[in-house]
Design a protein around this motif. Structure first.
Motif, PDB file in Angstrom:
ATOM      1  N   THR A   7     -12.809  21.251   6.653  1.00  0.00           N
ATOM      2  CA  THR A   7     -11.543  21.958   6.853  1.00  0.00           C
ATOM      3  C   THR A   7     -10.688  21.209   7.858  1.00  0.00           C
ATOM      4  N   GLY A   8      -9.440  21.617   7.940  1.00  0.00           N
ATOM      5  CA  GLY A   8      -8.476  20.989   8.837  1.00  0.00           C
ATOM      6  C   GLY A   8      -7.078  21.390   8.424  1.00  0.00           C
ATOM      7  N   LYS A  14      -8.692  15.930   4.428  1.00  0.00           N
ATOM      8  CA  LYS A  14     -10.029  16.529   4.319  1.00  0.00           C
ATOM      9  C   LYS A  14     -10.599  16.406   2.913  1.00  0.00           C
ATOM     10  N   THR A  15      -9.747  16.419   1.885  1.00  0.00           N
ATOM     11  CA  THR A  15     -10.262  16.280   0.517  1.00  0.00           C
ATOM     12  C   THR A  15     -10.867  14.902   0.316  1.00  0.00           C
ATOM     13  N   ARG A 214     -17.182  20.668   9.251  1.00  0.00           N
ATOM     14  CA  ARG A 214     -16.691  19.390   9.756  1.00  0.00           C
ATOM     15  C   ARG A 214     -15.169  19.439   9.796  1.00  0.00           C
ATOM     16  N   LEU A 215     -14.633  19.239  10.983  1.00  0.00           N
ATOM     17  CA  LEU A 215     -13.189  19.313  11.199  1.00  0.00           C
ATOM     18  C   LEU A 215     -12.563  17.945  11.004  1.00  0.00           C
ATOM     19  N   VAL A 216     -11.572  17.880  10.137  1.00  0.00           N
ATOM     20  CA  VAL A 216     -10.823  16.643   9.925  1.00  0.00           C
ATOM     21  C   VAL A 216      -9.488  16.805  10.637  1.00  0.00           C
ATOM     22  N   THR A 217      -9.156  15.835  11.492  1.00  0.00           N
ATOM     23  CA  THR A 217      -7.932  15.909  12.277  1.00  0.00           C
ATOM     24  C   THR A 217      -7.233  14.565  12.268  1.00  0.00           C
ATOM     25  N   ARG A 229      -8.164  25.050  18.125  1.00  0.00           N
ATOM     26  CA  ARG A 229      -8.194  26.494  17.869  1.00  0.00           C
ATOM     27  C   ARG A 229      -9.225  26.814  16.795  1.00  0.00           C
ATOM     28  N   ALA A 230      -9.260  25.990  15.747  1.00  0.00           N
ATOM     29  CA  ALA A 230     -10.217  26.217  14.668  1.00  0.00           C
ATOM     30  C   ALA A 230     -11.649  26.161  15.188  1.00  0.00           C
ATOM     31  N   HIS A 231     -11.926  25.201  16.073  1.00  0.00           N
ATOM     32  CA  HIS A 231     -13.279  25.083  16.629  1.00  0.00           C
ATOM     33  C   HIS A 231     -13.664  26.341  17.392  1.00  0.00           C
TER      34      HIS A 231
END
Length: 390
Positions: A7-8, A14-15, A214-217, A229-231
């Motif tokens: 996600t991100g 992220k895809t 797994r955060l994509v930024t 914030r998502a974390h």
């Protein structure tokens, strides 16, 4: 089964990261499915091939699929779809419009969870990679088990019982006036059956040996803020993040003066990513000169991300919620990284502790040892919100 959710913020890549992760898992011999649950699918574009609702083989050991909420509704919740369509048609909508509008707001998230649970139960795949919707929608998806449980326990179950009793008495008067029937037992039972599946999935989502986010930024201020914030929100819902991917970093080999200020800005934000997400590991991915579309490009991304590594491993394990007993006192400790104490609101109702950060809320059902006690104070310490009970 290993479950990995990507996600991100929208547009961070992220895809592509999800697709490349799937390629590496398949290369290592894992039977892998990459499933897109984003209503605006782009997984097929990333693989550069047509994908549908059911898994399609992309390469040896690798399958891809894009969730179709309408098909999921028909195959798993047909009675409800037919009832909603009947109600909408009675209000003057034609068949096509009524069928499309039968997908009520929030159903995409529900069907994504149910689809995940079905694949987990079937055990056909070793690794399930979810290319989820942008951060806000993904967080609603992950919070759904708790939120739906609150509504089901307090409102739906009593309403369901009353409806079953009153339907034979009210139906003869209701139908001639409204133009459609009251929902029957099959329609009323369907939402609760779905809730039971979602409740069972919560145990899987909160097991950090099975499920990781797994955060994509990107190295940009707004994107980093949303990722932080998502974390915090993921921790609030007891879902573990094990890796951060910093994507689209301008390589040092780029010397064009046009990119100089971009590179200086990115250098600052790269440092912020590493500092703010510590102790989570961070992987950096360069901005490529070509579009990440097609298997050849994704193979290159795969090597950058996971050369010599197994992406199915858990990169970092954190305990997000824990209860600590010290003599006759208890404290509840919740991992909420980078969140100031002033932004957190607490209240207790019965055996539930209500935690609110911004517009996100969690109703945490307290252990029996804490349910009869009252919060006596709270403090932030080493990224944990520590709540004392007395």
């Amino acid at each position: 089964m290993r479950l990995i959710l990507m996600t991100g913020k929208g547009g961070v890549g992220k895809t592509s990261v999800a697709a490349a992760t799937g390629l590496r898992c398949a290369e290592l011999g894992y039977k892998t499915l990459v499933l897109s649950t984003d209503p605006a699918h782009s997984l097929a574009d990333s693989f550069d091939m047509e994908l549908g609702h059911e898994p399609r083989e992309v390469r040896s050991n690798l399958w891809g699929a894009e969730l179709d909420a309408l098909m999921e509704l028909e195959s798993n919740w047909g009675a409800v779809k037919r009832y909603i369509t009947q109600v909408l048609q009675a209000r003057g909508l034609d068949g096509v419009q009524a069928e499309e509008l039968a997908i009520l707001p929030g159903m995409d998230e529900i069907f994504a969870l149910v689809r995940m649970k079905r694949h987990y139960d079937e055990g056909e795949f070793d690794v399930l990679i979810i290319d989820s919707a942008p951060t806000g929608t993904a967080l609603r998806l992950l919070s759904l088990p708790e939120v739906s449980g609150w509504y089901m326990r307090r409102f739906y179950k009593p309403l369901q019982q009353v409806s079953v009793i009153l339907r034979p008495l009210v139906e003869p008067l209701f139908r001639p006036i409204a133009g459609f029937s009251l929902p029957d037992r099959e329609v009323m039972d369907a939402p609760y059956e779905f809730y039971e599946q979602i409740e069972a999935l919560e145990k899987i989502l909160t097991d950090n040996t099975v499920t990781s986010v797994r955060l994509v930024t990107n190295p940009e201020k707004m994107v980093i803020k949303e990722s932080l914030r998502a974390h915090a929100y993921l921790s609030l819902y007891n879902v573990a993040t094990d890796l951060v991917v910093a994507n689209r970093i301008i390589p040092e080999t780029v010397t064009d003066p046009f990119f100089q200020r971009w590179k200086e800005s990115q250098q600052q934000y790269r440092q912020e990513i590493h500092e703010n997400f510590t102790p989570l590991p961070v992987k950096e991915v360069p901005l490529y000169s070509e579009e990440m579309c097609g298997l050849a490009a994704l193979d290159r991304l795969k090597e950058t991300l996971y050369a010599g590594e197994d992406p199915a491993k858990v990169y970092y394990q954190e305990t997000t919620v824990r209860v600590v007993q010290d003599k006759n006192q208890y404290s509840l400790e919740i991992y909420l990284p980078t969140i100031p104490k002033d932004n957190i609101q607490l209240s207790k109702t019965g055996d539930e502790l209500n935690i609110r950060i911004g517009n996100h809320r969690r109703n945490l059902v307290l252990p029996q040892a804490l349910a009869a006690l009252q919060p006596a104070g709270a403090k932030m310490e080493e990224d944990y919100l520590k709540i004392r009970f007395a």
